[in-house]
Enzyme design. Structure first.
Site, PDB file in Angstrom:
ATOM      1  N   ASP A   8       0.901  -1.116  -0.079  1.00 21.26           N
ATOM      2  CA  ASP A   8      -0.088  -0.125   0.023  1.00 21.26           C
ATOM      3  C   ASP A   8       0.811   1.282   0.011  1.00 21.26           C
ATOM      4  OD1 ASP A   8      -2.664   1.451   0.475  1.00 21.26           O
ATOM      5  OD2 ASP A   8      -1.801   1.807   2.616  1.00 21.26           O
ATOM      6  N   ASP A  10      -0.035   5.019   0.766  1.00 22.39           N
ATOM      7  CA  ASP A  10      -0.205   6.062   2.084  1.00 22.39           C
ATOM      8  C   ASP A  10      -0.187   5.371   3.605  1.00 22.39           C
ATOM      9  OD1 ASP A  10      -0.930   8.649   0.331  1.00 22.39           O
ATOM     10  OD2 ASP A  10      -2.590   7.214  -0.168  1.00 22.39           O
TER      11      ASP A  10
HETATM   12  C1  G6P Z   1      -5.221   6.000  -0.450  1.00 19.47           C
HETATM   13  C2  G6P Z   1      -5.635   6.630   1.050  1.00 19.47           C
HETATM   14  C3  G6P Z   1      -6.850   7.297   1.121  1.00 19.47           C
HETATM   15  C4  G6P Z   1      -7.272   8.066   0.066  1.00 19.47           C
HETATM   16  C5  G6P Z   1      -7.160   7.184  -1.304  1.00 19.47           C
HETATM   17  C6  G6P Z   1      -7.516   7.975  -2.624  1.00 19.47           C
HETATM   18  O1  G6P Z   1      -6.288   4.518  -0.005  1.00 19.47           O
HETATM   19  O2  G6P Z   1      -5.052   5.916   2.091  1.00 19.47           O
HETATM   20  O3  G6P Z   1      -6.805   8.104   2.280  1.00 19.47           O
HETATM   21  O4  G6P Z   1      -8.622   8.769  -0.091  1.00 19.47           O
HETATM   22  O5  G6P Z   1      -5.780   6.795  -1.391  1.00 19.47           O
HETATM   23  O6  G6P Z   1      -6.347   8.919  -2.764  1.00 19.47           O
HETATM   24  P1  G6P Z   1      -6.301  10.074  -4.076  1.00 19.47           P
HETATM   25  O7  G6P Z   1      -4.679  10.343  -3.866  1.00 19.47           O
HETATM   26  O8  G6P Z   1      -6.718   9.581  -5.339  1.00 19.47           O
HETATM   27  O9  G6P Z   1      -7.183  11.021  -3.450  1.00 19.47           O
HETATM   28 MG    MG Z   2      -2.521   3.036   3.643  1.00 23.94          MG
END
Ligand code: G6P
Ligand code: MG
Length: 213
Positions: A8, A10
């Site tokens: 993953d 973030d």
């Molecule tokens: C990851 C993060 C989420 C976020 C998602 C979409 O899963 O954990 O917090 O909303 O990505 O990210 P983006 O950069 O496309 O908004």
């Molecule tokens: Mg994450």
């Protein structure tokens, strides 16, 4: 046997989870909704539009907004998030991650990325890690975000491996659920998984190989 590791992004490779929180908190506040860190946990791993809908439901105002409003509010959040990302550099890679990636590469273990973030390629470039990742699953090509397993299945396909030969690493409950839904073995960073670790600095090939026993 582990032949590939799927990350993953973030909260695992870098702490952009804190920037998502700042940008969502500010947007929610403008809409008269206060969110805290506990609620933010439920947003981790969740795609952008789904996160916004959760916030509006939490505030009890979902009905007030049309799909077009929701798209433009999500764009607004993303603009603020991208501003926060501007400062990102190699120094923001979480402890031990680059060493772990290098160790995997020197052992011929494939590396995939299963993030639903549309900003993932930009972030990996800023961290100077993009060249070390064999395949980045494209979230716009999968039907459902986490907790559905689609993005992990796509990442395993992209690195050319059967799910049983892969292990995924996550910091969010939604991500662990996604892996469990496709029988991928899971490592959780600060979240319960098949193998639970406190922090990224504990990651090594020896540690994750415990999942092979
Ligand atoms: C990851 C993060 C989420 C976020 C998602 C979409 O899963 O954990 O917090 O909303 O990505 O990210 P983006 O950069 O496309 O908004
Ligand atoms: Mg994450």
């Amino acid at each position: 046997m582990i032949k590939g590791v799927i990350f993953d992004l973030d909260g695992v490779i870098t702490d952009t989870a804190k920037f998502h929180y700042i940008a969502w908190k500010n947007l929610a506040s403008e809409l008269g909704i206060e969110i805290d860190e506990k609620f933010n946990e439920t947003l981790k791993g969740i795609p952008r539009l789904d996160s916004l809908i959760k916030i509006l439901e939490y505030g009890g105002v979902r009905q007030k907004y049309s799909d077009t409003d929701i798209d433009s509010l999500a764009d607004k959040k993303n603009e603020e998030y991208k501003l926060l990302l501007e400062e990102l550099s190699k120094d923001d890679i979480l402890p031990g991650i680059e060493e772990f990636i290098d160790e995997l590469r020197s052992n011929n273990i494939k590396i995939g990325l299963a993030s639903v973030s549309k900003n993932a390629p930009t972030i990996l470039k800023k961290l100077e890690l993009i060249e070390k990742i064999d395949f980045i699953a494209d979230p716009s090509k999968v039907a459902k975000g986490k907790p559905a397993p689609d993005i992990f299945i796509e990442a395993a396909r992209g690195i050319g491996l059967e799910i049983e030969n892969t292990v995924g690493i996550e910091d969010a409950e939604s991500g662990v659920k996604a892996m469990r839904a496709c029988n991928m073995r899971s490592v959780g960073i600060g979240v319960e998984a098949d193998l639970t670790l406190k922090g990224t600095s504990e990651l090594s090939l020896e540690v994750i190989s415990m999942l092979d026993k």
